[in-house]
Write a protein that holds these residues in place. Structure first.
Motif, PDB file in Angstrom:
ATOM      1  N   LEU A 171     -13.163  27.141  -6.810  1.00 55.71           N
ATOM      2  CA  LEU A 171     -13.972  26.442  -7.802  1.00 55.71           C
ATOM      3  C   LEU A 171     -15.444  26.821  -7.632  1.00 55.71           C
ATOM      4  N   PRO A 172     -16.083  27.377  -8.687  1.00 55.24           N
ATOM      5  CA  PRO A 172     -17.515  27.648  -8.580  1.00 55.24           C
ATOM      6  C   PRO A 172     -18.251  26.391  -8.102  1.00 55.24           C
ATOM      7  N   GLY A 173     -19.152  26.579  -7.168  1.00 57.97           N
ATOM      8  CA  GLY A 173     -19.842  25.428  -6.563  1.00 57.97           C
ATOM      9  C   GLY A 173     -19.249  25.094  -5.195  1.00 57.97           C
ATOM     10  N   LYS A 174     -17.979  25.495  -4.992  1.00 58.12           N
ATOM     11  CA  LYS A 174     -17.306  25.201  -3.711  1.00 58.12           C
ATOM     12  C   LYS A 174     -16.563  26.432  -3.233  1.00 58.12           C
ATOM     13  N   ILE A 175     -17.062  27.610  -3.608  1.00 61.99           N
ATOM     14  CA  ILE A 175     -16.297  28.838  -3.384  1.00 61.99           C
ATOM     15  C   ILE A 175     -15.994  29.074  -1.901  1.00 61.99           C
ATOM     16  N   LEU A 176     -17.015  28.951  -1.043  1.00 58.47           N
ATOM     17  CA  LEU A 176     -16.801  29.309   0.365  1.00 58.47           C
ATOM     18  C   LEU A 176     -15.801  28.382   1.031  1.00 58.47           C
ATOM     19  N   GLN A 177     -15.928  27.104   0.716  1.00 61.23           N
ATOM     20  CA  GLN A 177     -15.007  26.123   1.279  1.00 61.23           C
ATOM     21  C   GLN A 177     -13.576  26.392   0.779  1.00 61.23           C
ATOM     22  N   GLU A 178     -13.440  26.608  -0.541  1.00 61.35           N
ATOM     23  CA  GLU A 178     -12.082  26.751  -1.102  1.00 61.35           C
ATOM     24  C   GLU A 178     -11.442  28.093  -0.744  1.00 61.35           C
ATOM     25  N   LEU A 179     -12.262  29.142  -0.537  1.00 63.04           N
ATOM     26  CA  LEU A 179     -11.686  30.437  -0.118  1.00 63.04           C
ATOM     27  C   LEU A 179     -10.905  30.271   1.181  1.00 63.04           C
ATOM     28  N   VAL A 180     -11.424  29.425   2.048  1.00 66.63           N
ATOM     29  CA  VAL A 180     -10.812  29.230   3.363  1.00 66.63           C
ATOM     30  C   VAL A 180      -9.689  28.189   3.301  1.00 66.63           C
ATOM     31  N   GLN A 181      -9.963  27.068   2.620  1.00 71.21           N
ATOM     32  CA  GLN A 181      -9.046  25.918   2.714  1.00 71.21           C
ATOM     33  C   GLN A 181      -7.902  25.939   1.704  1.00 71.21           C
ATOM     34  N   ASN A 182      -8.109  26.551   0.521  1.00 68.43           N
ATOM     35  CA  ASN A 182      -7.062  26.495  -0.508  1.00 68.43           C
ATOM     36  C   ASN A 182      -5.804  27.241  -0.071  1.00 68.43           C
ATOM     37  N   ALA A 183      -4.672  26.822  -0.639  1.00 69.55           N
ATOM     38  CA  ALA A 183      -3.450  27.609  -0.464  1.00 69.55           C
ATOM     39  C   ALA A 183      -3.685  28.953  -1.154  1.00 69.55           C
ATOM     40  N   VAL A 335     -23.988  24.100 -11.308  1.00 69.93           N
ATOM     41  CA  VAL A 335     -23.850  25.557 -11.118  1.00 69.93           C
ATOM     42  C   VAL A 335     -24.899  26.232 -12.006  1.00 69.93           C
ATOM     43  N   ASP A 336     -25.139  27.532 -11.765  1.00 70.64           N
ATOM     44  CA  ASP A 336     -26.148  28.220 -12.597  1.00 70.64           C
ATOM     45  C   ASP A 336     -25.510  29.088 -13.682  1.00 70.64           C
ATOM     46  N   ASP A 337     -24.196  29.049 -13.788  1.00 68.47           N
ATOM     47  CA  ASP A 337     -23.441  29.972 -14.634  1.00 68.47           C
ATOM     48  C   ASP A 337     -23.522  29.552 -16.118  1.00 68.47           C
ATOM     49  N   LEU A 338     -23.981  30.482 -16.940  1.00 64.35           N
ATOM     50  CA  LEU A 338     -24.155  30.169 -18.379  1.00 64.35           C
ATOM     51  C   LEU A 338     -23.011  30.721 -19.234  1.00 64.35           C
ATOM     52  N   ARG A 339     -22.032  31.388 -18.582  1.00 66.39           N
ATOM     53  CA  ARG A 339     -21.009  32.085 -19.370  1.00 66.39           C
ATOM     54  C   ARG A 339     -20.153  31.119 -20.189  1.00 66.39           C
ATOM     55  N   GLU A 340     -20.002  31.435 -21.439  1.00 65.92           N
ATOM     56  CA  GLU A 340     -19.169  30.668 -22.384  1.00 65.92           C
ATOM     57  C   GLU A 340     -19.563  29.197 -22.440  1.00 65.92           C
ATOM     58  N   SER A 341     -20.822  28.899 -22.178  1.00 70.88           N
ATOM     59  CA  SER A 341     -21.205  27.493 -22.098  1.00 70.88           C
ATOM     60  C   SER A 341     -21.204  26.820 -23.473  1.00 70.88           C
ATOM     61  N   PRO A 342     -20.495  25.688 -23.592  1.00 72.89           N
ATOM     62  CA  PRO A 342     -20.514  24.978 -24.884  1.00 72.89           C
ATOM     63  C   PRO A 342     -21.905  24.446 -25.213  1.00 72.89           C
ATOM     64  N   SER A 343     -22.741  24.206 -24.191  1.00 71.41           N
ATOM     65  CA  SER A 343     -24.097  23.711 -24.454  1.00 71.41           C
ATOM     66  C   SER A 343     -24.901  24.747 -25.237  1.00 71.41           C
ATOM     67  N   ILE A 344     -24.688  26.020 -24.908  1.00 69.97           N
ATOM     68  CA  ILE A 344     -25.430  27.069 -25.619  1.00 69.97           C
ATOM     69  C   ILE A 344     -24.939  27.150 -27.070  1.00 69.97           C
TER      70      ILE A 344
END
Ligand code: SAJ
Length: 439
Positions: A171-183, A335-344
């Motif tokens: 999940l963007p925002g939790k990438i490092l944690q989830e790379l290690v902990q996720n299945a 997050v800083d990601d603007l891709r496909e943002s509905p706000s835009i």
């Protein structure tokens, strides 16, 4: 020591390369974008992700990570390039100006980066190498597209080298944690390839490592994001029903979720990002006759910005000539990601309707758009505004006080699409505040 070549240094490739490099591997990270390489070589990173800059720094300083513009020989190749989409209408034509988003019927996966990354491996591949595709891909990509390209080397997949698909699920925002902990799911083109993948990822993955075949692993990834998209579409449709029937849908969802087998998600301005708003189309494209629900959910979520526009019009009247402070441009909170943002999309629709938009995005204060201004201070966005429209649930927006808004705004209208402000407090301060999904 194993050598790894990671192709693509984006949201997934960069953390993955840094993770392997800090776990004893010799890693070369490859990207075709010169400016990404220059940024990394200058000690900075091009992505906002908690902890990533420090991890990349540690990897570079240890000399276990280097970056390069070209694919190099290694024992393991990890393909982590983007799979963008091509927009199209049912007749195959490109979208045209004036199209309503809901009318632009489908999106198709653009596999050109995956194909060119795979081709770049061919001259380097040797017996016993392992190639892992991580990029989200339509079903059967690994066996029908990647395998034949790699076999142009004269070596045979499964016999001479190993080949697997292992989707990223972080999940963007939790990438490092989830790379290690996720299945971690590893789908091999045969059992030995899956086993080779397990050996590799067990270097840092603490979650379960589940082995399966390559096409199942591709489907698992697409099913996860499709399931989330369909469920968000349901929440968004509920928000519109709440509005029609005079029910505060946020409260209603909370009550419904007390049921032990119900878990309704949060309505919002629509679904953005490069994953959930894209991946379901890969299934629709692969089997249009079998996916009416998935397609409809996509259309519901893609048309939610139009519904938000309706709500704004109902509250504000004709937006023409009105000054609007628009808070939040990223595709989701924090997050800083603007891709496909509905706000835009909403900002552009407001501009088309003649509004004067001044946007504030704390995670991306220097973003540039053709038709509206982005300012780097909240006070400047609020200044002289007739209305404040809050589109993203950033934590720092929760503490915005009506006293601050009163000081700078000229109007007293607030539209809180993500329901994070203290509405009682704003009403008491004389604001006319409304939210999505409530009469
Ligand atoms: N959203 C809502 N309501 C909700 C939840 C999300 O409107 O209740 C919206 C968000 O605002 C955003 C969009 O949905 O616009 C997607 O956000 P997200 O947090 O659900 O997911 P992503 O796109 O950031 O990451 C997803 C994750 N997939 C799942 O949770 C099944 C992540 O684990 C994947 O690795 C990632 O896609 C990916 O790369 O595929």
């Amino acid at each position: 020591m194993k050598t790894i070549c990671v192709l693509g240094l984006g949201y997934i490739g960069l953390p993955t390369a840094a993770m392997f490099a800090t776990h004893g591997f010799q890693v070369v990270g490859v990207d075709v974008n010169e400016s990404v390489l220059a940024t990394l070589n200058s000690g900075d990173i091009h992505i906002h992700e908690p902890g990533l800059k420090e991890l990349v720094h540690q990897a570079l300083v240890s000399k276990n990570l280097r970056v390069s513009g070209q694919t190099e020989q290694a024992e393991v190749f990890i393909i982590a390039v983007p799979t963008p989409f091509k927009e199209g209408r049912d007749n195959g034509g490109a979208p045209e100006q004036g199209d309503n988003i809901a009318d632009v019927d489908y999106k198709r996966a653009d596999m050109s980066f995956v194909i060119s990354a795979t081709e770049s491996i061919v001259p380097h591949i040797k017996p016993n190498d392992l190639i892992v595709l991580e990029s989200t891909s339509p079903p059967r990509t690994t066996v029908d597209q990647v395998k034949p390209i790699l076999e142009r080397s004269g070596l045979i997949a499964g016999k001479d080298f190993f080949l697997a698909y292992s989707p990223e699920r972080v999940l963007p925002g939790k990438i490092l944690q989830e790379l290690v902990q996720n299945a971690r799911v590893i789908g091999g083109i045969d059992a030995k390839s899956a086993e080779a993948g397990r050996e590799l990822y067990s270097a840092f993955v603490k979650g379960d490592i589940v082995l399966t075949d390559a096409t199942t692993a591709e489907m698992v990834k697409l099913m996860e994001n499709t399931s989330r998209d369909v469920n968000i579409a349901l929440a968004n449709e509920f928000s519109q029903l709440g509005d029609r029937f005079g029910v505060d849908m946020w409260g209603a969802i909370e009550i419904a979720n007390l049921h032990p087998r119900v878990d309704i998600l949060r309505p919002g301005p629509g679904v953005g990002g490069h994953c959930i708003s894209v991946d379901p189309w890969f299934l629709v494209e692969a089997a249009p006759d079998l996916t009416p629900l998935i397609r409809t959910a996509r259309q519901v979520n893609d048309s939610q910005p139009m519904y938000v526009m309706e709500l704004i019009r109902r509250t504000l009247g004709d937006p023409r000539g009105r000054r609007i402070a628009l808070l939040g441009l990223t595709y989701k909170s924090d997050v800083d990601d603007l891709r496909e943002s509905p706000s835009i999309t909403i900002a552009n629709l407001l501009v088309q309707a003649g509004a004067d938009i001044v946007a504030y995005e704390p995670f991306n204060p220097n973003a540039k758009f053709d038709h509206f201004r982005v300012v780097s201070r909240l006070e400047v966005a609020l200044s002289e505004a007739d209305a404040l429209i809050l589109l993203v649930a950033h934590k720092k927006f929760r503490s915005i006080k009506p006293s601050l808004a009163s000081r700078f705004m000229s109007g007293r209208i607030v539209v809180d699409i993500v329901n994070i402000l203290n509405h009682k407090e704003w009403k008491q301060a004389g604001f006319d505040i409304i939210k999505l999904g409530a009469k």
